[in-house]
Design an enzyme around this catalytic site. Structure first.
Site, PDB file in Angstrom:
ATOM      1  N   ASN A  13      56.070 -60.206 -61.232  1.00 58.54           N
ATOM      2  CA  ASN A  13      55.419 -61.493 -60.868  1.00 58.54           C
ATOM      3  C   ASN A  13      54.182 -61.535 -61.751  1.00 58.54           C
ATOM      4  O   ASN A  13      53.289 -60.680 -61.604  1.00 58.54           O
ATOM      5  CB  ASN A  13      55.083 -61.458 -59.392  1.00 58.54           C
ATOM      6  CG  ASN A  13      54.403 -62.714 -58.859  1.00 58.54           C
ATOM      7  OD1 ASN A  13      53.745 -62.623 -57.833  1.00 58.54           O
ATOM      8  ND2 ASN A  13      54.516 -63.846 -59.504  1.00 58.54           N
ATOM      9  N   GLN A  46      51.610 -67.446 -62.032  1.00 58.94           N
ATOM     10  CA  GLN A  46      50.339 -67.945 -61.489  1.00 58.94           C
ATOM     11  C   GLN A  46      49.175 -67.632 -62.444  1.00 58.94           C
ATOM     12  O   GLN A  46      49.205 -66.634 -63.166  1.00 58.94           O
ATOM     13  CB  GLN A  46      50.024 -67.300 -60.115  1.00 58.94           C
ATOM     14  CG  GLN A  46      50.757 -67.931 -58.960  1.00 58.94           C
ATOM     15  CD  GLN A  46      52.117 -67.318 -58.702  1.00 58.94           C
ATOM     16  OE1 GLN A  46      52.355 -66.128 -59.012  1.00 58.94           O
ATOM     17  NE2 GLN A  46      53.041 -68.098 -58.144  1.00 58.94           N
ATOM     18  N   GLY A  76      49.625 -62.343 -53.121  1.00 56.41           N
ATOM     19  CA  GLY A  76      49.531 -60.908 -52.813  1.00 56.41           C
ATOM     20  C   GLY A  76      49.643 -60.034 -54.047  1.00 56.41           C
ATOM     21  O   GLY A  76      48.797 -59.152 -54.284  1.00 56.41           O
ATOM     22  N   ASN A  77      50.662 -60.286 -54.877  1.00 55.09           N
ATOM     23  CA  ASN A  77      50.793 -59.489 -56.100  1.00 55.09           C
ATOM     24  C   ASN A  77      49.573 -59.704 -56.997  1.00 55.09           C
ATOM     25  O   ASN A  77      49.068 -58.779 -57.636  1.00 55.09           O
ATOM     26  CB  ASN A  77      52.062 -59.882 -56.872  1.00 55.09           C
ATOM     27  CG  ASN A  77      53.319 -59.395 -56.202  1.00 55.09           C
ATOM     28  OD1 ASN A  77      53.350 -58.302 -55.649  1.00 55.09           O
ATOM     29  ND2 ASN A  77      54.362 -60.198 -56.214  1.00 55.09           N
ATOM     30  N   ASN A 159      49.097 -68.714 -47.089  1.00 50.92           N
ATOM     31  CA  ASN A 159      50.023 -69.680 -47.695  1.00 50.92           C
ATOM     32  C   ASN A 159      51.304 -69.706 -46.861  1.00 50.92           C
ATOM     33  O   ASN A 159      51.656 -68.735 -46.217  1.00 50.92           O
ATOM     34  CB  ASN A 159      50.291 -69.304 -49.160  1.00 50.92           C
ATOM     35  CG  ASN A 159      50.858 -67.897 -49.323  1.00 50.92           C
ATOM     36  OD1 ASN A 159      50.802 -67.067 -48.412  1.00 50.92           O
ATOM     37  ND2 ASN A 159      51.397 -67.613 -50.490  1.00 50.92           N
ATOM     38  N   GLU A 210      59.554 -69.302 -54.855  1.00 52.60           N
ATOM     39  CA  GLU A 210      58.143 -69.564 -54.604  1.00 52.60           C
ATOM     40  C   GLU A 210      57.792 -71.045 -54.747  1.00 52.60           C
ATOM     41  O   GLU A 210      58.224 -71.713 -55.682  1.00 52.60           O
ATOM     42  CB  GLU A 210      57.252 -68.762 -55.568  1.00 52.60           C
ATOM     43  CG  GLU A 210      57.150 -67.300 -55.227  1.00 52.60           C
ATOM     44  CD  GLU A 210      55.942 -66.645 -55.877  1.00 52.60           C
ATOM     45  OE1 GLU A 210      54.940 -67.363 -56.103  1.00 52.60           O
ATOM     46  OE2 GLU A 210      55.992 -65.437 -56.152  1.00 52.60           O
ATOM     47  N   ARG A 211      56.978 -71.515 -53.810  1.00 51.52           N
ATOM     48  CA  ARG A 211      56.395 -72.859 -53.928  1.00 51.52           C
ATOM     49  C   ARG A 211      55.687 -72.954 -55.276  1.00 51.52           C
ATOM     50  O   ARG A 211      54.899 -72.083 -55.609  1.00 51.52           O
ATOM     51  CB  ARG A 211      55.404 -73.089 -52.788  1.00 51.52           C
ATOM     52  CG  ARG A 211      54.674 -74.390 -52.790  1.00 51.52           C
ATOM     53  CD  ARG A 211      53.709 -74.528 -51.630  1.00 51.52           C
ATOM     54  NE  ARG A 211      52.658 -73.516 -51.637  1.00 51.52           N
ATOM     55  CZ  ARG A 211      51.574 -73.582 -50.844  1.00 51.52           C
ATOM     56  NH1 ARG A 211      51.426 -74.573 -49.977  1.00 51.52           N
ATOM     57  NH2 ARG A 211      50.673 -72.629 -50.895  1.00 51.52           N
ATOM     58  N   CYS A 219      57.241 -61.332 -54.758  1.00 50.35           N
ATOM     59  CA  CYS A 219      56.247 -62.191 -54.078  1.00 50.35           C
ATOM     60  C   CYS A 219      55.579 -61.326 -53.004  1.00 50.35           C
ATOM     61  O   CYS A 219      56.232 -60.939 -52.021  1.00 50.35           O
ATOM     62  CB  CYS A 219      56.930 -63.403 -53.461  1.00 50.35           C
ATOM     63  SG  CYS A 219      55.789 -64.515 -52.601  1.00 50.35           S
ATOM     64  N   SER A 221      52.889 -61.967 -50.892  1.00 48.63           N
ATOM     65  CA  SER A 221      52.683 -62.615 -49.584  1.00 48.63           C
ATOM     66  C   SER A 221      54.037 -62.884 -48.920  1.00 48.63           C
ATOM     67  O   SER A 221      54.153 -62.835 -47.692  1.00 48.63           O
ATOM     68  CB  SER A 221      51.891 -63.914 -49.761  1.00 48.63           C
ATOM     69  OG  SER A 221      52.536 -64.791 -50.689  1.00 48.63           O
TER      70      SER A 221
HETATM   71  N1  LIG Z   1      53.733 -69.509 -54.838  1.00 43.54           N
HETATM   72  C1  LIG Z   1      52.744 -69.108 -53.829  1.00 43.54           C
HETATM   73  C2  LIG Z   1      51.501 -68.484 -54.501  1.00 43.54           C
HETATM   74  C3  LIG Z   1      51.806 -67.134 -55.162  1.00 43.54           C
HETATM   75  C4  LIG Z   1      52.327 -66.137 -54.174  1.00 43.54           C
HETATM   76  C5  LIG Z   1      53.012 -64.906 -54.754  1.00 43.54           C
HETATM   77  N2  LIG Z   1      53.080 -64.813 -56.187  1.00 43.54           N
HETATM   78  C6  LIG Z   1      52.475 -63.634 -54.124  1.00 43.54           C
HETATM   79  O1  LIG Z   1      52.549 -62.560 -54.757  1.00 43.54           O
HETATM   80  O2  LIG Z   1      52.041 -63.696 -52.943  1.00 43.54           O
HETATM   81  C7  LIG Z   1      52.330 -70.345 -53.007  1.00 43.54           C
HETATM   82  O3  LIG Z   1      52.489 -71.457 -53.512  1.00 43.54           O
HETATM   83  O4  LIG Z   1      51.846 -70.147 -51.873  1.00 43.54           O
END
Ligand SMILES: N[C@H](CCC[C@H](N)C(=O)O)C(=O)O
Length: 276
Positions: A13, A46, A76-77, A159, A210-211, A219, A221
């Site tokens: 990620n 991201q 989280g990552n 989130n 993922e959103r 991911c 979270s």
């Molecule tokens: N796409 C997620 C944000 C990144 C989360 C993910 N990359 C992680 O490691 O938690 C959202 O729109 O809430």
């Protein structure tokens, strides 16, 4: 405008990480989308912005933008990479780092073996907190999706996450069902969609649509949300190994009233500079 950045990832990620403590960078939504492009830009899931703290009891503020340019509450990552980044860049010499995000405060711990543990805070389970349109909190919510009826779990780590249990993640409809549930009208702020296969009470496999980014290799979270939903549904214990396509995370949760703890790697790939 010259932007100095680091390219990093947590289990694949991947992130563009910008020090906005010693730089003063403002990026529009369109600029973020262009930078996220894997052909015409840097390429990332991201963008993470490191900022000065908003209060004396914190070390930093942490802003997160998806590849579609949307600013979100938690990653989280990214938090694990954030910890490695601020140490690598000499922005702190601490091993315990307190950080605020749009979705709540988290604490990052750099372990002796180089892995990073994140106190992700308590999961939010009430529909209005997720947010999810529902009359009351349920262990399982029923989502009507065209001709399908889905039985899903939902939780927020700051989130929103929707968790769908499947028999085999290799055949899960991640790329067809994922975008539909991401945009489902029951999720007013959209949702990250986790497809969870329970191996046993201390082991799951997970893929996440993922959103704002599509399917990612991991991911953080989402792993936390899946572990929480699985424990609430009495399918998982309080210490779960989560196997994602990019690798594994260890998630621990002592139940309601407690924070979720996530441990995993964070890698630096290269430093770069881009003129905008
Ligand atoms: N796409 C997620 C944000 C990144 C989360 C993910 N990359 C992680 O490691 O938690 C959202 O729109 O809430």
């Amino acid at each position: 405008m010259l932007v100095n950045f680091s390219k990093m990832h947590g289990l694949g990620n991947d992130f563009m990480v910008v020090d906005n403590v010693t730089q003063n960078i403002f990026l529009s939504r369109d600029q973020i989308k262009r930078l996220a492009d894997r052909n015409f830009g840097v390429g990332f899931d991201q963008l993470l912005m490191v900022e000065a703290p908003y209060s004396p009891d914190l070390d930093f503020h942490y802003r997160i933008f998806n590849a579609d340019g949307s600013e979100v509450e938690q990653c989280g990552n990214g938090a694990r990479c954030f910890a490695r980044f601020v140490r690598m860049k000499g922005l702190t010499n601490k091993h315990k780092i307190a950080v605020s995000t749009k979705g709540g405060n988290i604490v990052l711990y750099i372990e002796k073996d180089g892995q990073v543990t994140v106190n992700m805070g308590q999961p939010m389970l009430e529909p209005k907190e997720i947010p999810l349109k529902a009359s009351k909190r349920e262990l399982t919510y029923i989502l009507r999706q065209q001709e399908q009826t889905l039985f899903v779990g939902a939780a927020s780590m700051g989130n929103p996450h929707c968790v769908i249990e499947v028999d085999d993640i290799d055949t899960a409809e991640v790329h067809t069902l994922g975008p539909l549930v991401e945009e489902h009208e029951r999720f007013p702020k959209k949702a990250n969609v986790g497809f969870m296969q329970v191996i046993d009470e201390s082991h799951i496999k997970l893929r996440v649509w993922e959103r704002g980014a599509g399917e990612t290799l991991a991911c953080g979270s989402g792993a936390c949300a899946a572990a929480v939903v699985g424990q609430l549904q009495n399918k998982l214990g309080n210490n779960v190994k989560v196997d994602l396509p990019g690798g594994s995370l260890q998630i621990r949760w002592q139940g309601e009233g407690h924070a979720v703890k996530m441990t995993g790697p964070a890698e630096h790939v290269f430093d770069g500079q881009i003129a905008l």
